[in-house]
Scaffold this active site. Sequence first.
Site, PDB file in Angstrom:
ATOM      1  N   HIS A  43     -76.780 -20.028 -42.220  1.00 46.43           N
ATOM      2  CA  HIS A  43     -75.558 -19.316 -41.803  1.00 46.43           C
ATOM      3  C   HIS A  43     -74.616 -19.118 -42.988  1.00 46.43           C
ATOM      4  O   HIS A  43     -74.029 -18.045 -43.140  1.00 46.43           O
ATOM      5  CB  HIS A  43     -74.819 -20.097 -40.708  1.00 46.43           C
ATOM      6  N   GLY A  48     -74.734 -28.151 -33.868  1.00 51.10           N
ATOM      7  CA  GLY A  48     -74.401 -27.785 -35.239  1.00 51.10           C
ATOM      8  C   GLY A  48     -73.585 -26.512 -35.262  1.00 51.10           C
ATOM      9  O   GLY A  48     -73.717 -25.660 -34.378  1.00 51.10           O
ATOM     10  N   CYS A  92     -79.295 -20.968 -31.134  1.00 49.65           N
ATOM     11  CA  CYS A  92     -78.116 -20.812 -31.981  1.00 49.65           C
ATOM     12  C   CYS A  92     -76.919 -20.405 -31.133  1.00 49.65           C
ATOM     13  O   CYS A  92     -77.048 -19.560 -30.242  1.00 49.65           O
ATOM     14  CB  CYS A  92     -78.397 -19.744 -33.040  1.00 49.65           C
ATOM     15  N   LEU A  93     -75.762 -20.991 -31.430  1.00 46.26           N
ATOM     16  CA  LEU A  93     -74.549 -20.623 -30.699  1.00 46.26           C
ATOM     17  C   LEU A  93     -74.168 -19.162 -30.950  1.00 46.26           C
ATOM     18  O   LEU A  93     -73.475 -18.558 -30.138  1.00 46.26           O
ATOM     19  CB  LEU A  93     -73.393 -21.543 -31.103  1.00 46.26           C
ATOM     20  N   HIS A 122     -80.940 -24.758 -40.874  1.00 44.00           N
ATOM     21  CA  HIS A 122     -80.460 -23.681 -39.988  1.00 44.00           C
ATOM     22  C   HIS A 122     -78.997 -23.365 -40.295  1.00 44.00           C
ATOM     23  O   HIS A 122     -78.614 -22.201 -40.422  1.00 44.00           O
ATOM     24  CB  HIS A 122     -80.634 -24.140 -38.536  1.00 44.00           C
ATOM     25  N   GLU A 123     -78.173 -24.404 -40.424  1.00 41.36           N
ATOM     26  CA  GLU A 123     -76.739 -24.188 -40.661  1.00 41.36           C
ATOM     27  C   GLU A 123     -76.459 -23.667 -42.077  1.00 41.36           C
ATOM     28  O   GLU A 123     -75.581 -22.829 -42.266  1.00 41.36           O
ATOM     29  CB  GLU A 123     -75.949 -25.478 -40.395  1.00 41.36           C
ATOM     30  N   GLN A 129     -69.866 -19.047 -38.716  1.00 43.20           N
ATOM     31  CA  GLN A 129     -69.957 -18.682 -37.297  1.00 43.20           C
ATOM     32  C   GLN A 129     -68.594 -18.542 -36.633  1.00 43.20           C
ATOM     33  O   GLN A 129     -68.486 -17.922 -35.581  1.00 43.20           O
ATOM     34  CB  GLN A 129     -70.790 -19.715 -36.535  1.00 43.20           C
TER      35      GLN A 129
END
Length: 196
Positions: free
Chosen positions: A163, A71, A117-118, A159-160, A76
């Site tokens: 962000h 994701g 997470c990235l 989660h996304e 991000q």
Amino acid sequence: MPNNLSNNTMLAVVYTRLLETRHKQMSLLNILEFPDPRLRTIAKPVVDVDNRIRTLINDMLETMYNAPGIGLAATQVNVHQRIVVMDLSEDANEPQIFINPEVEVLDDATCSNQEGCLSVPGFYETVDRPEHIRLKALDKDGKTFEMEPDGLMAVCIQHEIDHLNGKLFVDYLSAFKRERIKKKLEKLQRQQDNPS
């Protein structure tokens, strides 16, 4: 294209050119890492789903697959518009796009999951999130759709969306854990910037 090429050769040439064109049109984006303050920016809604937005979506997908991740939110990659891409398939061949996603929690039940997470590379922590949600969003053609995801899908979309709201999964942790992660990532970033 020359006329004396066989049909198979002509098809191969056309296919190669299409791949080259596709590769030129897509590019990897830089993923911001915690504690970069730009990750705290609240994203604005997409007003018009046009070719610029579709190009961004393609670049985000390529960036997510390359990372590799499941994701990625536009925040991000330092684009502050409400866009999320995901792919939860084992073969990474089922991309999902959510533009202007909105979530409604359907009941009080929560589930605990390990999240990574990235933007917080190398760290995984347990986070509690609502288990039953309804999602409303636009697809890549600007058409509205709704779904009631559960399990990993429900966790990932929440989660996304966090962000897009300037929030990271580390915000669900204790101040001590969050600070420890921050210091480790800052140290790694300094080492990468000044290798000796």
